[in-house]
Scaffold this active site. Structure first.
Site, PDB file in Angstrom:
ATOM      1  N   ASP A  43       0.823  -1.206   0.000  1.00  7.03           N
ATOM      2  CA  ASP A  43       0.000   0.000   0.000  1.00  7.03           C
ATOM      3  C   ASP A  43       0.864   1.265   0.000  1.00  7.03           C
ATOM      4  O   ASP A  43       1.941   1.279   0.588  1.00  7.03           O
ATOM      5  CB  ASP A  43      -0.880  -0.026   1.263  1.00  7.03           C
ATOM      6  CG  ASP A  43      -2.164   0.750   1.063  1.00  7.03           C
ATOM      7  OD1 ASP A  43      -2.369   1.312  -0.024  1.00  7.03           O
ATOM      8  OD2 ASP A  43      -2.952   0.798   2.012  1.00  7.03           O
ATOM      9  N   ASN A  78     -10.610  -3.198  -6.286  1.00  2.40           N
ATOM     10  CA  ASN A  78      -9.806  -2.231  -7.058  1.00  2.40           C
ATOM     11  C   ASN A  78     -10.400  -1.889  -8.424  1.00  2.40           C
ATOM     12  O   ASN A  78     -10.009  -0.899  -9.048  1.00  2.40           O
ATOM     13  CB  ASN A  78      -8.361  -2.729  -7.246  1.00  2.40           C
ATOM     14  CG  ASN A  78      -7.519  -2.617  -5.994  1.00  2.40           C
ATOM     15  OD1 ASN A  78      -6.567  -3.367  -5.794  1.00  2.40           O
ATOM     16  ND2 ASN A  78      -7.844  -1.685  -5.117  1.00  2.40           N
TER      17      ASN A  78
HETATM   18  C1  FPP Z   1      -1.744  -0.013  -3.579  1.00  2.00           C
HETATM   19  O1  FPP Z   1      -1.252   1.311  -3.536  1.00  2.00           O
HETATM   20  C2  FPP Z   1      -1.130  -0.747  -4.714  1.00  2.00           C
HETATM   21  C3  FPP Z   1      -1.807  -1.386  -5.716  1.00  2.00           C
HETATM   22  C4  FPP Z   1      -3.280  -1.432  -5.768  1.00  2.00           C
HETATM   23  C5  FPP Z   1      -1.092  -2.062  -6.822  1.00  2.00           C
HETATM   24  C6  FPP Z   1       0.120  -2.825  -6.433  1.00  2.00           C
HETATM   25  C7  FPP Z   1       0.712  -3.462  -7.624  1.00  2.00           C
HETATM   26  C8  FPP Z   1       2.037  -3.533  -7.883  1.00  2.00           C
HETATM   27  C9  FPP Z   1       3.072  -3.004  -6.977  1.00  2.00           C
HETATM   28  C10 FPP Z   1       2.473  -4.228  -9.131  1.00  2.00           C
HETATM   29  C11 FPP Z   1       2.817  -5.677  -8.863  1.00  2.00           C
HETATM   30  C12 FPP Z   1       3.090  -6.369 -10.160  1.00  2.00           C
HETATM   31  C13 FPP Z   1       3.117  -7.719 -10.331  1.00  2.00           C
HETATM   32  C14 FPP Z   1       3.278  -8.296 -11.676  1.00  2.00           C
HETATM   33  C15 FPP Z   1       2.949  -8.647  -9.217  1.00  2.00           C
HETATM   34  P1  FPP Z   1      -2.306   2.489  -3.685  1.00  2.00           P
HETATM   35  O2  FPP Z   1      -2.466   2.805  -5.125  1.00  2.00           O
HETATM   36  O3  FPP Z   1      -3.564   2.112  -2.990  1.00  2.00           O
HETATM   37  O4  FPP Z   1      -1.585   3.663  -2.956  1.00  2.00           O
HETATM   38  P2  FPP Z   1      -2.320   4.826  -2.131  1.00  2.00           P
HETATM   39  O5  FPP Z   1      -2.994   4.143  -0.974  1.00  2.00           O
HETATM   40  O6  FPP Z   1      -1.186   5.695  -1.729  1.00  2.00           O
HETATM   41  O7  FPP Z   1      -3.286   5.489  -3.051  1.00  2.00           O
END
Ligand code: FPP
Length: 249
Positions: free
Chosen positions: A29, A77
């Site tokens: 996150d 999501n």
């Molecule tokens: C949450 O941060 C993150 C995600 C929903 C996506 C995570 C995915 C990756 C790191 C890519 C992984 C790739 C593979 C192929 C396994 P957020 O967007 O919710 O952050 P925020 O809370 O600051 O808005």
């Protein structure tokens, strides 16, 4: 299998090699906030998030931790702006294509949990190819949760079990925890010993709810793209301070 401590590269001396977690689940996150702090588009945070994940996977290998499960995309999501969802789907596909050789070379077995039937066909075929190509690898067992939600997983398991009963192949009296777990996406994985969630949020967010009944939880304010070896080391120190009793005295 966990490597003997003599073979581990750089395991910090204050960590006890004999009581490392065998399976760590992560909620990655804070990618969006990491980018916003730099006046960059949110998707830049996801790109950096992939780098952090790759570095962590290497650390698992070096420190002899056998299994990592990462929450890449939840059933909730889909509610994000369309362009971010599209970006993530393309990113998953690109990363799988670009990293497959490396996964094979590093002896990583990659698997996926979640409802893959809802993903675009090109991603589904990339996923199937990566699973097949790494199926016999014995090093780190890397599981990616995509379009995963625990409640969906549990309902799906109930439906499958009900069908077996309806078809006369299962007696309701035979339904126990073991049989139920065999109907989850995670049927061939051990339960996680440790959950790490970054960015200061302290929720499970529909992640591995059945599997984490006895999992130690570690929350850190570090944003996922900054979650490096030192941050993981701290999480492991915290884990090793805990006394796991599994409901016993
Ligand atoms: C949450 O941060 C993150 C995600 C929903 C996506 C995570 C995915 C990756 C790191 C890519 C992984 C790739 C593979 C192929 C396994 P957020 O967007 O919710 O952050 P925020 O809370 O600051 O808005």
């Amino acid at each position: 299998m966990t490597a003997p401590s003599s073979l581990l590269t750089d395991l910090p001396s204050d960590l006890d090699a004999s009581s490392l977690p065998r399976h760590v689940a992560v909620i990655m996150d804070g990618n969006g906030r990491w980018a916003q702090q730099r006046q960059a588009p949110r998707v830049m945070g996801h790109r950096k998030g992939v780098d952090a994940l790759k570095a962590l996977l290497r650390c698992f290998k070096d420190w002899g931790i056998p299994a990592l499960t990462a929450y890449a995309f939840s059933t909730e999501n889909w509610g994000r702006p369309l362009e971010e969802v599209d970006f993530l789907m393309v990113l998953f596909e690109r990363v799988l294509r670009a990293e497959l050789k490396e996964l094979i070379r590093e002896d990583v077995r990659i698997r996926f949990v979640g409802d893959r039937t809802q993903l675009r066909p090109s991603l589904q075929s990339e996923i199937a190819g990566a699973m097949q190509a790494t199926a016999h690898n014995q090093g780190v067992q890397f599981t990616v949760a995509i379009n995963y939600g625990s409640r969906e997983e549990i309902v799906r398991a109930c439906r499958r079990i009900a069908l077996e009963v309806q078809q006369g192949n299962l007696n309701p009296a035979e339904i126990d925890e073991k049989l139920f777990a065999q109907h989850l996406y995670t049927h061939d994985l051990e339960d996680p010993d440790l959950l790490i969630r970054t960015s200061g949020e302290q929720r499970l967010s529909n992640y591995l709810l059945w599997q984490m009944a006895y999992t130690e939880q570690y929350f850190t304010s570090t944003l996922w793209p900054d979650f490096d070896r030192a941050a993981f080391h701290k999480a492991l120190l915290s884990y090793q301070e805990r006394h796991r009793r599994f409901g016993r005295l």
